[in-house]
Design a protein around this motif. Structure first.
Motif, short mmCIF file in Angstrom:
data_model
loop_
_atom_site.label_atom_id
_atom_site.label_comp_id
_atom_site.label_asym_id
_atom_site.label_seq_id
_atom_site.Cartn_x
_atom_site.Cartn_y
_atom_site.Cartn_z
N SER A 302 -3.13 -69.98 -21.06
CA SER A 302 -3.30 -68.66 -21.65
C SER A 302 -4.01 -68.78 -22.99
O SER A 302 -3.75 -69.73 -23.75
CB SER A 302 -1.94 -67.99 -21.84
N PRO A 303 -4.91 -67.87 -23.31
CA PRO A 303 -5.58 -67.93 -24.63
C PRO A 303 -4.61 -67.72 -25.78
O PRO A 303 -4.93 -68.08 -26.91
CB PRO A 303 -6.61 -66.79 -24.54
N TYR A 304 -3.44 -67.14 -25.52
CA TYR A 304 -2.48 -66.87 -26.59
C TYR A 304 -1.21 -67.72 -26.50
O TYR A 304 -0.51 -67.89 -27.48
CB TYR A 304 -2.07 -65.39 -26.58
N HIS A 305 -0.92 -68.24 -25.32
CA HIS A 305 0.34 -68.95 -25.10
C HIS A 305 0.14 -70.42 -24.74
O HIS A 305 1.14 -71.13 -24.54
CB HIS A 305 1.14 -68.27 -23.99
N GLY A 306 -1.09 -70.87 -24.65
CA GLY A 306 -1.34 -72.24 -24.29
C GLY A 306 -1.03 -72.50 -22.81
O GLY A 306 -1.06 -71.59 -21.98
N GLN A 307 -0.76 -73.76 -22.50
CA GLN A 307 -0.47 -74.12 -21.12
C GLN A 307 0.88 -73.57 -20.70
O GLN A 307 1.90 -73.85 -21.31
CB GLN A 307 -0.48 -75.65 -20.97
N VAL A 308 0.88 -72.78 -19.63
CA VAL A 308 2.11 -72.16 -19.12
C VAL A 308 2.56 -72.93 -17.89
O VAL A 308 1.75 -73.21 -16.99
CB VAL A 308 1.88 -70.68 -18.77
N SER A 309 3.83 -73.27 -17.84
CA SER A 309 4.32 -74.07 -16.72
C SER A 309 4.26 -73.27 -15.42
O SER A 309 4.44 -72.05 -15.42
CB SER A 309 5.77 -74.50 -16.99
N PRO A 310 4.02 -73.96 -14.30
CA PRO A 310 3.99 -73.27 -13.00
C PRO A 310 5.29 -72.55 -12.68
O PRO A 310 5.27 -71.47 -12.08
CB PRO A 310 3.73 -74.41 -12.01
N LEU A 311 6.43 -73.14 -13.09
CA LEU A 311 7.71 -72.47 -12.83
C LEU A 311 7.79 -71.13 -13.55
O LEU A 311 8.30 -70.15 -13.00
CB LEU A 311 8.87 -73.38 -13.27
N SER A 312 7.27 -71.08 -14.79
CA SER A 312 7.26 -69.82 -15.53
C SER A 312 6.33 -68.82 -14.86
O SER A 312 6.63 -67.61 -14.79
CB SER A 312 6.82 -70.05 -16.97
N ILE A 313 5.20 -69.28 -14.37
CA ILE A 313 4.26 -68.40 -13.67
C ILE A 313 4.92 -67.76 -12.46
O ILE A 313 4.84 -66.55 -12.24
CB ILE A 313 3.00 -69.18 -13.25
N ILE A 314 5.62 -68.59 -11.67
CA ILE A 314 6.28 -68.08 -10.47
C ILE A 314 7.40 -67.11 -10.84
O ILE A 314 7.54 -66.03 -10.24
CB ILE A 314 6.84 -69.26 -9.63
N GLU A 315 8.19 -67.48 -11.85
CA GLU A 315 9.34 -66.65 -12.22
C GLU A 315 8.89 -65.29 -12.75
O GLU A 315 9.41 -64.24 -12.35
CB GLU A 315 10.16 -67.39 -13.29
N ILE A 316 7.89 -65.28 -13.62
CA ILE A 316 7.41 -64.01 -14.19
C ILE A 316 6.69 -63.19 -13.12
O ILE A 316 6.85 -61.96 -13.06
CB ILE A 316 6.49 -64.27 -15.39
N SER A 317 5.92 -63.85 -12.27
CA SER A 317 5.23 -63.13 -11.19
C SER A 317 6.24 -62.46 -10.26
O SER A 317 6.01 -61.34 -9.78
CB SER A 317 4.35 -64.10 -10.39
N GLY A 318 7.36 -63.15 -10.02
CA GLY A 318 8.40 -62.54 -9.20
C GLY A 318 8.98 -61.30 -9.84
O GLY A 318 9.20 -60.28 -9.18
N ARG A 319 9.23 -61.36 -11.17
CA ARG A 319 9.78 -60.19 -11.87
C ARG A 319 8.79 -59.04 -11.89
O ARG A 319 9.19 -57.87 -11.87
CB ARG A 319 10.15 -60.57 -13.30
N LEU A 320 7.50 -59.35 -11.94
CA LEU A 320 6.47 -58.31 -11.99
C LEU A 320 6.02 -57.88 -10.59
O LEU A 320 5.10 -57.07 -10.48
CB LEU A 320 5.26 -58.80 -12.78
N ASN A 321 6.65 -58.43 -9.57
CA ASN A 321 6.28 -58.12 -8.18
C ASN A 321 4.81 -58.47 -7.91
O ASN A 321 4.08 -57.71 -7.26
CB ASN A 321 6.53 -56.63 -7.88
N LEU A 322 4.40 -59.64 -8.43
CA LEU A 322 3.00 -60.07 -8.30
C LEU A 322 2.85 -61.36 -7.50
O LEU A 322 1.76 -61.95 -7.47
CB LEU A 322 2.39 -60.28 -9.70
N LEU A 323 3.93 -61.80 -6.86
CA LEU A 323 3.83 -63.04 -6.09
C LEU A 323 2.81 -62.92 -4.97
O LEU A 323 2.10 -63.89 -4.66
CB LEU A 323 5.20 -63.43 -5.53
N GLY A 324 2.75 -61.76 -4.35
CA GLY A 324 1.75 -61.55 -3.29
C GLY A 324 0.35 -61.67 -3.83
O GLY A 324 -0.50 -62.38 -3.26
N ASP A 325 0.07 -61.02 -4.97
CA ASP A 325 -1.26 -61.10 -5.58
C ASP A 325 -1.59 -62.54 -5.98
O ASP A 325 -2.74 -62.98 -5.83
CB ASP A 325 -1.33 -60.20 -6.82
N LEU A 326 -0.58 -63.25 -6.49
CA LEU A 326 -0.80 -64.66 -6.87
C LEU A 326 -1.16 -65.50 -5.63
O LEU A 326 -2.08 -66.33 -5.68
CB LEU A 326 0.46 -65.20 -7.54
N THR A 327 -0.46 -65.27 -4.54
CA THR A 327 -0.73 -66.02 -3.30
C THR A 327 -2.14 -65.75 -2.79
O THR A 327 -2.88 -66.67 -2.41
CB THR A 327 0.29 -65.64 -2.22
#
Length: 515
Positions: A302-327
């Motif tokens: 991220s330009p503001y958060h640096g390297q974001v862990s894959p686990l965080s990406i999955i967890e936040i995407s799940g909360r935002l209902n974006l896992l489908g878009d990510l896939t």
């Protein structure tokens, strides 16, 4: 972490100054218009109160005249005159009372016997009135000025009239309207009370109230000097308003920047803008030491958060209902990867992680089929890794089996990822048509020193072989782990011992070197 928010650069200083100018203009607009509309509302409220007060005063006037008529007779003896004087003495309004008969001849006043006729115009108004009442302005020799006079004719044929100075009629509305709102009270076309002649300023607004029962009109005025006087009085509040709006503008601006730079918002934009990278980790066969498969893994800086862990990406995407878009984003990147490197990747399959609930979504098959049509290069070379994140309900279980059957029919391989760490058991393997079973790195880490883990993995490997499933060991990082895995007759290995996840260009180089 966020950067650049607390340091005031020249740009930010100019921005703060601009917000100061904007908030000053806005505060002046709000202050000026707010004060104007407040005074308009106050004018309406005070006008209504003045109308009610005047109506109440007129009701009291005629109630007092009715009491006089009820106690009066057609004679004008000493007792009658004394009674009228007594009424005048205790009257809060009237300075003179008189009695008249049904011929409208005044025959008695509190000054003595009298004999004169009431004007015919007043007589007509009394007769035409439903309550036999009227008011007028007359010249009073006793009071020495033009005076308000009220008339009432009772049912007993006796009438009463009362004379009062205009001030006694307006004293109830003076304290409501003055000094802010000059007014003029008229009877017919004649002014009974007027204090609006010397305003000395323009009229911003005015209210006209008609009291038709008494032919009265009350005109109430809002002069401009009242507006400016109130504005100067309330000026400190205007300054406070300016400061508040300035602070609010800056707070909203920084808050908006904070929101735009927040991790969930940045993640949403990265997914929808295809701003993430897909790394590939080779899976090496222990039979010929060649790479026949890879796993696609998401990476994001991220330009503001640096390297974001894959686990965080999955967890936040799940909360935002974006896992489908990510896939779908990962699948399209993998499809483009194969399209641009068809020759090198001809005999290599790539697995993409898919959340169970994405598979259960009713739109999954249609969207997945559309991507395969968009990238036909993926057919026969794509695998889906399903992570066992939760137990399936009785309703979800047959639905998941149906989804797997659809996926298999599209010539797509299926793998169960991180086996043994979630909700699946050995019966789980029998129910679903998986092609590959991936052993979690937790087992591999303790494989050498834990006899129980060795026995469990031996049983799992044997069962997988019986079910025609290939077994992949994840997380192999050392030589001793590799030797222990080989003893279990596991097919392939994935881990840092052979290769870390690599970006697009580096994985191509690695594949060329390790053909």
């Amino acid at each position: 972490m966020f950067t650049g928010i607390t340091t005031l650069t020249p740009f930010k200083k100019s921005l703060v100054f601009s917000y100061g100018i904007f908030s000053l203009f806005l505060s002046l607009l709000v202050f000026a218009s707010g004060l104007y509309f407040y005074l308009i509302k106050d004018l309406n409220d005070q006008s209504q109160a003045a109308e009610n007060a005047l109506t109440h005063r007129m009701d009291e006037i005629f109630r007092e005249l009715k009491h006089i008529v009820n106690d009066a007779s057609l004679s004008c003896q000493k007792e009658d005159i004394g009674q009228l004087r007594h009424k005048v003495f205790y009257s809060p309004i009237f300075k003179e009372f008189g009695l008249f008969d049904d011929n409208f001849r005044v025959y008695c006043t509190n000054f003595g016997v009298n004999n004169f006729n009431i004007f015919s115009t007043i007589k007509d108004r009394i007769e035409q009135s439903e309550d036999h009442t009227t008011v007028s302005l007359v010249k009073s020799y006793i009071l020495g000025e033009k005076t308000f006079i009220a008339f009432y004719l009772g049912k007993n044929g006796i009438g009463a009239n009362g004379l009062a100075p205009p001030k006694s009629l307006s004293m109830d509305i003076d304290h409501l309207l003055l000094p802010d709102y000059p007014y003029e009270l008229t009877i017919g076309k004649l002014a009974l009370v007027s204090n609006e002649l010397n305003m000395g300023s323009e009229i911003l607004d005015q209210k006209n109230i008609s009291l038709d029962d008494w032919a009265m009109t009350l005109k109430i005025i809002l002069p401009s000097n009242v507006y400016w006087s109130k504005a100067m009085t309330l000026l400190p509040f205007g300054v406070v308003l300016w400061i508040v709006l300035w602070a609010l503008s800056c707070a909203l601006h920084w808050g908006f920047l904070y929101y735009r730079r927040s991790l969930p918002h940045c993640l949403r934009r990265a997914i929808r803008g295809n701003d993430m990278e897909v790394y590939y980790q080779p899976i090496v066969s222990l039979h010929d030491n060649k790479t026949h498969a890879m796993e696609a893994l998401i990476r994001w800086r991220s330009p503001y958060h640096g390297q974001v862990s894959p686990l965080s990406i999955i967890e936040i995407s799940g909360r935002l209902n974006l896992l489908g878009d990510l896939t779908w984003m990962v699948l399209r990147n993998v499809g483009q990867f194969y399209r641009e490197n068809q020759k090198l990747l001809n005999n290599i399959t790539t697995a993409v992680n898919v959340d169970r609930y994405c598979l259960l979504n009713e739109d999954f098959i249609s969207t997945f089929t559309g991507i395969l049509e968009e990238y036909p290069e993926l057919k026969g070379r794509l695998g889906l890794e399903v992570t066992e994140t939760s137990a399936l309900s009785a309703i979800e279980l047959p639905l998941m089996v149906s989804r797997f059957e659809h996926v298999k029919a599209l010539d797509i391989r299926l793998s169960v990822d991180d086996f043994g760490t979630g909700y699946s058991g050995l019966d789980f393997l029998r129910r679903f048509p998986y092609d590959t079973l991936k052993l979690d790195r937790v087992f591999i880490a303790s494989l050498k020193d834990d006899q129980f883990t060795q026995q469990v993995l031996t049983s799992i490997t044997k069962l997988a072989k019986e079910l025609n499933m290939k077994v992949v060991a994840e997380g192999v990082e050392r030589k001793d782990q590799l030797d222990a895995v080989k003893e279990l007759d596991i097919d392939s290995v994935q881990g840092y011992y052979f290769c870390a996840p690599l970006p697009y260009d580096q994985v191509l180089t690695w594949l060329v070197k390790n053909k």
